[in-house]
Write an enzyme that holds these catalytic residues in place. Structure first.
Site, PDB file in Angstrom:
ATOM      1  CB  SER A 149      43.116  41.440  48.860  1.00 30.55           C
ATOM      2  OG  SER A 149      42.863  41.833  47.546  1.00 30.55           O
TER       3      SER A 149
HETATM    4  N1  SAH Z   1      46.437  43.555  44.532  1.00 30.96           N
HETATM    5  C1  SAH Z   1      45.893  44.581  45.366  1.00 30.96           C
HETATM    6  C2  SAH Z   1      44.390  44.580  45.375  1.00 30.96           C
HETATM    7  C3  SAH Z   1      43.837  45.546  44.443  1.00 30.96           C
HETATM    8  S1  SAH Z   1      42.078  45.649  44.346  1.00 30.96           S
HETATM    9  C4  SAH Z   1      46.444  44.478  46.764  1.00 30.96           C
HETATM   10  O1  SAH Z   1      47.514  43.926  46.967  1.00 30.96           O
HETATM   11  O2  SAH Z   1      45.865  44.998  47.659  1.00 30.96           O
HETATM   12  C5  SAH Z   1      41.826  45.383  42.636  1.00 30.96           C
HETATM   13  C6  SAH Z   1      42.444  46.379  41.700  1.00 30.96           C
HETATM   14  O3  SAH Z   1      42.113  45.969  40.379  1.00 30.96           O
HETATM   15  C7  SAH Z   1      41.930  47.794  41.845  1.00 30.96           C
HETATM   16  O4  SAH Z   1      42.986  48.661  42.134  1.00 30.96           O
HETATM   17  C8  SAH Z   1      41.309  48.106  40.475  1.00 30.96           C
HETATM   18  O5  SAH Z   1      41.506  49.437  40.037  1.00 30.96           O
HETATM   19  C9  SAH Z   1      42.054  47.135  39.580  1.00 30.96           C
HETATM   20  N2  SAH Z   1      41.394  46.838  38.300  1.00 30.96           N
HETATM   21  C10 SAH Z   1      40.070  46.672  38.040  1.00 30.96           C
HETATM   22  N3  SAH Z   1      39.883  46.434  36.717  1.00 30.96           N
HETATM   23  C11 SAH Z   1      41.115  46.443  36.136  1.00 30.96           C
HETATM   24  C12 SAH Z   1      41.586  46.280  34.792  1.00 30.96           C
HETATM   25  N4  SAH Z   1      40.759  46.041  33.756  1.00 30.96           N
HETATM   26  N5  SAH Z   1      42.918  46.363  34.560  1.00 30.96           N
HETATM   27  C13 SAH Z   1      43.785  46.613  35.575  1.00 30.96           C
HETATM   28  N6  SAH Z   1      43.397  46.785  36.852  1.00 30.96           N
HETATM   29  C14 SAH Z   1      42.089  46.709  37.144  1.00 30.96           C
END
Ligand code: SAH
Length: 221
Positions: A72
């Site tokens: 993000s």
């Molecule tokens: N927090 C991260 C952003 C990750 S993007 C950062 O610091 O950059 C969002 C993430 O959510 C992705 O890696 C995706 O695989 C995960 N995600 C999507 N659905 C999910 C679920 N049901 N359970 C766990 N993770 C999930």
């Protein structure tokens, strides 16, 4: 060892000065929570992206981290954590969607214990390696479906979701402490950041900014 320190400290586009400039921009964009700003000033964001993208790690953009996912942008991380933590002291915090682990690392500086769940196994492995490299020990990672939360760490003073759901997962509402706060994007094509507060009588939802997140996908991968 010396190489590792050099890598953390960074040079040029990955230096502490570049990071301090990112924090200044966050201030200009209206982020006021000093604990969040301090934490973001201390976590080397370039460690969490591929080396080829390191020079862009402190720009106001989201960047690819593989498997169709993104880290993000700094503004949204700051905004979510500011909304989570308006009046200090966070004990246990849950993050859904670890991705590369950056937001979990920032959270580790403002909460006592961080629990983070990710559905894509190789991302968990990468996040674990980066957190270890930075000697961050108060983050517990789990490869699981975030829809189910992280029961062992509950109740949580804060829950932050990095993927958009069309409705709030029931387990997360249950695992939120009374007096706790949850920040999450809700919606499909059109999404809004929502804050849900739990008090003795139930849950109060406040709708905030329009946002764009990857979708929350059920099950693990
Ligand atoms: N927090 C991260 C952003 C990750 S993007 C950062 O610091 O950059 C969002 C993430 O959510 C992705 O890696 C995706 O695989 C995960 N995600 C999507 N659905 C999910 C679920 N049901 N359970 C766990 N993770 C999930």
């Amino acid at each position: 060892m010396a190489d590792l320190i050099k890598r953390h400290n960074g040079i040029g586009m990955t230096s502490q000065r570049t990071r301090a400039r990112m924090v200044e921009r966050l201030r200009e964009q209206g982020i006021r929570d000093e604990a969040v700003l301090l934490a973001m000033n201390s976590v080397p964001r370039h460690i969490f992206v591929d080396e080829a993208l390191a020079s862009r790690a402190y720009d106001d953009v989201s960047l690819p981290i593989g498997f169709g996912q993104t880290i993000s942008n700094p503004k949204i991380v700051a905004r979510m954590l500011e909304l989570l933590n308006l009046q200090g002291e966070l004990g246990h915090v849950l993050e859904i969607g670890t991705g590369c682990g950056y937001q979990a690392a920032v959270l580790s500086r403002i909460a006592r214990e961080v629990y983070s769940v990710e559905r894509i196994a190789p991302l968990i492995a990468k996040a674990r390696a980066s957190l270890k490299e930075l000697r961050i020990h108060n983050v517990k990672l789990r490869h699981a479906d975030g829809n189910l939360g992280f029961k062992e760490g509950a109740p949580f003073d804060g829950i932050v979701m990095a993927a958009a759901a069309t409705r709030v997962p029931k387990a997360l509402l249950e695992q939120l402490a009374v007096g706790g706060k949850m920040v999450l994007p809700l919606g499909g094509q059109e999404q809004q950041l929502c804050v849900i507060e739990r008090d003795e009588r139930g849950y109060v939802e406040t709708i905030m900014d329009a946002v764009k997140f990857v979708p929350l996908v059920p099950g693990i991968n």
